[in-house]
Design an enzyme around this catalytic site. Sequence first.
Site, PDB file in Angstrom:
ATOM      1  N   TYR A  79       0.813  -1.216   0.000  1.00 53.22           N
ATOM      2  CA  TYR A  79       0.000   0.000   0.000  1.00 53.22           C
ATOM      3  C   TYR A  79       0.850   1.271   0.000  1.00 53.22           C
ATOM      4  O   TYR A  79       0.420   2.306  -0.502  1.00 53.22           O
ATOM      5  CB  TYR A  79      -0.913   0.034   1.229  1.00 53.22           C
ATOM      6  CG  TYR A  79      -2.155  -0.804   1.101  1.00 53.22           C
ATOM      7  CD1 TYR A  79      -2.074  -2.188   1.091  1.00 53.22           C
ATOM      8  CD2 TYR A  79      -3.403  -0.210   1.002  1.00 53.22           C
ATOM      9  CE1 TYR A  79      -3.215  -2.962   0.987  1.00 53.22           C
ATOM     10  CE2 TYR A  79      -4.546  -0.984   0.908  1.00 53.22           C
ATOM     11  CZ  TYR A  79      -4.451  -2.348   0.901  1.00 53.22           C
ATOM     12  OH  TYR A  79      -5.587  -3.106   0.798  1.00 53.22           O
ATOM     13  N   LYS A 139       3.826 -15.336   3.325  1.00 51.52           N
ATOM     14  CA  LYS A 139       4.125 -16.099   2.099  1.00 51.52           C
ATOM     15  C   LYS A 139       5.640 -16.310   2.095  1.00 51.52           C
ATOM     16  O   LYS A 139       6.357 -15.934   1.159  1.00 51.52           O
ATOM     17  CB  LYS A 139       3.625 -15.315   0.883  1.00 51.52           C
ATOM     18  CG  LYS A 139       3.696 -16.059  -0.429  1.00 51.52           C
ATOM     19  CD  LYS A 139       2.656 -17.155  -0.577  1.00 51.52           C
ATOM     20  CE  LYS A 139       2.905 -17.939  -1.855  1.00 51.52           C
ATOM     21  NZ  LYS A 139       2.050 -19.144  -1.973  1.00 51.52           N
ATOM     22  N   ASP A 153      -2.046 -18.678   1.330  1.00 50.22           N
ATOM     23  CA  ASP A 153      -2.963 -19.454   0.480  1.00 50.22           C
ATOM     24  C   ASP A 153      -3.651 -20.546   1.297  1.00 50.22           C
ATOM     25  O   ASP A 153      -4.870 -20.711   1.252  1.00 50.22           O
ATOM     26  CB  ASP A 153      -2.241 -20.013  -0.764  1.00 50.22           C
ATOM     27  CG  ASP A 153      -0.916 -20.697  -0.468  1.00 50.22           C
ATOM     28  OD1 ASP A 153      -0.456 -20.662   0.695  1.00 50.22           O
ATOM     29  OD2 ASP A 153      -0.325 -21.284  -1.404  1.00 50.22           O
ATOM     30  N   ASP A 189     -12.181  -9.733   4.583  1.00 53.11           N
ATOM     31  CA  ASP A 189     -13.444  -9.891   3.838  1.00 53.11           C
ATOM     32  C   ASP A 189     -13.850 -11.359   3.817  1.00 53.11           C
ATOM     33  O   ASP A 189     -15.029 -11.700   3.910  1.00 53.11           O
ATOM     34  CB  ASP A 189     -13.309  -9.383   2.395  1.00 53.11           C
ATOM     35  CG  ASP A 189     -13.578  -7.879   2.261  1.00 53.11           C
ATOM     36  OD1 ASP A 189     -13.293  -7.129   3.221  1.00 53.11           O
ATOM     37  OD2 ASP A 189     -14.071  -7.454   1.192  1.00 53.11           O
TER      38      ASP A 189
HETATM   39  C1  IPM Z   1     -10.423  -1.692   3.681  1.00 52.65           C
HETATM   40  C2  IPM Z   1     -10.504  -1.155   2.273  1.00 52.65           C
HETATM   41  C3  IPM Z   1      -9.346  -0.212   1.994  1.00 52.65           C
HETATM   42  C4  IPM Z   1      -8.062  -1.015   2.095  1.00 52.65           C
HETATM   43  C5  IPM Z   1      -9.386   0.544   0.652  1.00 52.65           C
HETATM   44  C6  IPM Z   1     -10.686   1.262   0.441  1.00 52.65           C
HETATM   45  C7  IPM Z   1      -8.249   1.514   0.548  1.00 52.65           C
HETATM   46  O1  IPM Z   1     -10.582  -2.196   1.353  1.00 52.65           O
HETATM   47  O2  IPM Z   1     -10.339  -0.889   4.625  1.00 52.65           O
HETATM   48  O3  IPM Z   1     -10.477  -2.906   3.862  1.00 52.65           O
HETATM   49  O4  IPM Z   1      -7.674  -1.691   1.123  1.00 52.65           O
HETATM   50  O5  IPM Z   1      -7.425  -0.967   3.160  1.00 52.65           O
HETATM   51 MN    MN Z   2     -10.916  -4.155   2.286  1.00 55.23          MN
END
Ligand code: IPM
Ligand code: MN
Length: 375
Positions: free
Chosen positions: A147, A197, A229, A257
């Site tokens: 990031y 990884k 993975d 997620d």
């Molecule tokens: C999260 C989101 C963010 C990330 C994006 C919107 C920058 O997906 O907070 O999970 O990738 O951190």
């Molecule tokens: Mn996210």
Amino acid sequence: MSVPHQMKLRITVLDGDGIGPEVTREAVRVLRSVANLHGHDFSFENKPIGGAAIKTAGSPLPVTTVDACLESDAVLLGAVGSPEFDSLVPSERPEAGLLLLRRALGGFANLRPAISYDAIAAASPLRPTIAANANILIVRELLGGLYFGEPRGTTGENGNSVAVNTMTYSVPEIERVARVAFSAAMKRKGKVTSVDKANVLETSQLWRATVSRIARDYPEVALDHQYVDACAMHLITNPRGFDVLLTENLFGDILSDEAAVITGSLGMLGSATIGGKVGLYEPVHGSAPDIAGRNIANPFGAIASAAMLLRYSGGLDREADDIEAAIKAVLEEGYRTPDIADAGSGYLATTAEIGERVAEAVAEIADVHRAYHAV
Ligand code: IPM
Ligand code: MN
Ligand code: NAD
């Protein structure tokens, strides 16, 4: 009898895009209810971020927004992002505003609890025998990795374009987030699973070696390592095998997620970003443009983030516990947004109805405490 202490908290509210304003409104409603009940003084100041800020101020993170956040005690955020900005380069998009804010506030440890509630077990595609009682705390490193690594960018044109992102981690960056994970595990089931990884990446080899070394300072905590993975598979086949899951930025984004599926919906997860100058609290989900503006978004993740705000930025553990108990109670009463509606139980409620009911339930729970302490 202990004297209740009144807490003053200045909270900057960044509701952002899509469902951000809808779910944040309910989190603020619950916080106001807590303040009224306990005599706390919470003040709320709204500022623009993301696509909404691009439109009104020409930047996804206006200086006035960062300044307000840095001067406050905590920041409560909804979500950023909208399809209308999809053609912009990363540095100009709404999401860039959130990344710049994270860096400015300095929080490096993003805590993302994923809890399976019995009342909505049927909302998860996982069999209840697999998901029941799962309770995972993902500790995601938030200021490093791909990031923020340099160099980054695109050179050349059309068929000759080359794009580069850089994954970097230093020992101090790994150490500080590892300590957060081990400390959290000491107050939970005493287990950390570190995810990397290391069979391919140097950053992951450094990650694994550093986490293993820090583990020696926490002899009560059991540490194991998984490749990312395989972890993606174990999370879904054996979610109860996890207590604290520690990982780097991008892996944590993806796995959180995935962990949401254990709970029934991405809308259920809250988060806290700690370790910096000011704490940042935001649900794990995004702006959900597909359902925005319809009063059907799940506000439980935003409300859970508000509970974490009270715990980590206010030191108000009791109040945070009460909000979490209220979330559970309202789910048990059957309140459901469409994402957690299931055939057998519950009935549909709007985003606002759920927020109102959680705010009431918090008051009922506080009354029970009062009655208990009065006898
Ligand atoms: C999260 C989101 C963010 C990330 C994006 C919107 C920058 O997906 O907070 O999970 O990738 O951190
Ligand atoms: Mn996210
Ligand atoms: P998303 O999380 O917004 O939505 C994914 C799916 O989950 C959608 O079907 C959505 O309707 C559903 N969903 C998400 N939250 C929900 C809720 N509270 N209640 C009910 N359903 C919910 O992810 P996406 O669609 O990939 O991204 C949309 C935008 O959000 C993008 O611009 C992305 O960059 C941004 N985003 C922002 C954040 C953040 O601000 N922290 C996080 C993730 C994505």
